[in-house]
Design a protein around this motif. Structure first.
Motif: not given
Length: 76
Positions: A15-20, A36-48
């Motif tokens: 996620l940090e790599a995508i943001v960079e 953005y789509q990949d980042g949203m999926q990773l964000s959900k994984v982290c949140s879960d």
């Protein structure tokens, strides 16, 4: 590897790599949308994963090996 199989740390690194990459600003629109789509999926994984750990942390095992609710109460 599926995003659900990533550890929390791996998902955060990705996620940090995508943001960079997105912050660099030189990303074509189509690629930015994919990031953005990949980042949203990773964000959900982290949140879960964080939610799961939070649920686990609300229980403790007492001396008899039974689960009890754990709560932190502030002293007055």
């Amino acid at each position: 590897m599926k995003t659900e199989e990533l550890s929390f740390e791996e998902a955060m690194e990705n996620l940090e790599a995508i943001v960079e990459k997105l912050e660099e600003g030189e990303v074509p629109l189509e690629k930015a949308i994919k990031y953005y789509q990949d980042g949203m999926q990773l964000s959900k994984v982290c949140s879960d994963k964080l939610s799961n750990v939070e649920k686990q942390m609300t229980q403790i095992i007492n001396e008899q090996g039974e689960y009890k609710q754990f709560s932190v109460q502030e002293e007055e």
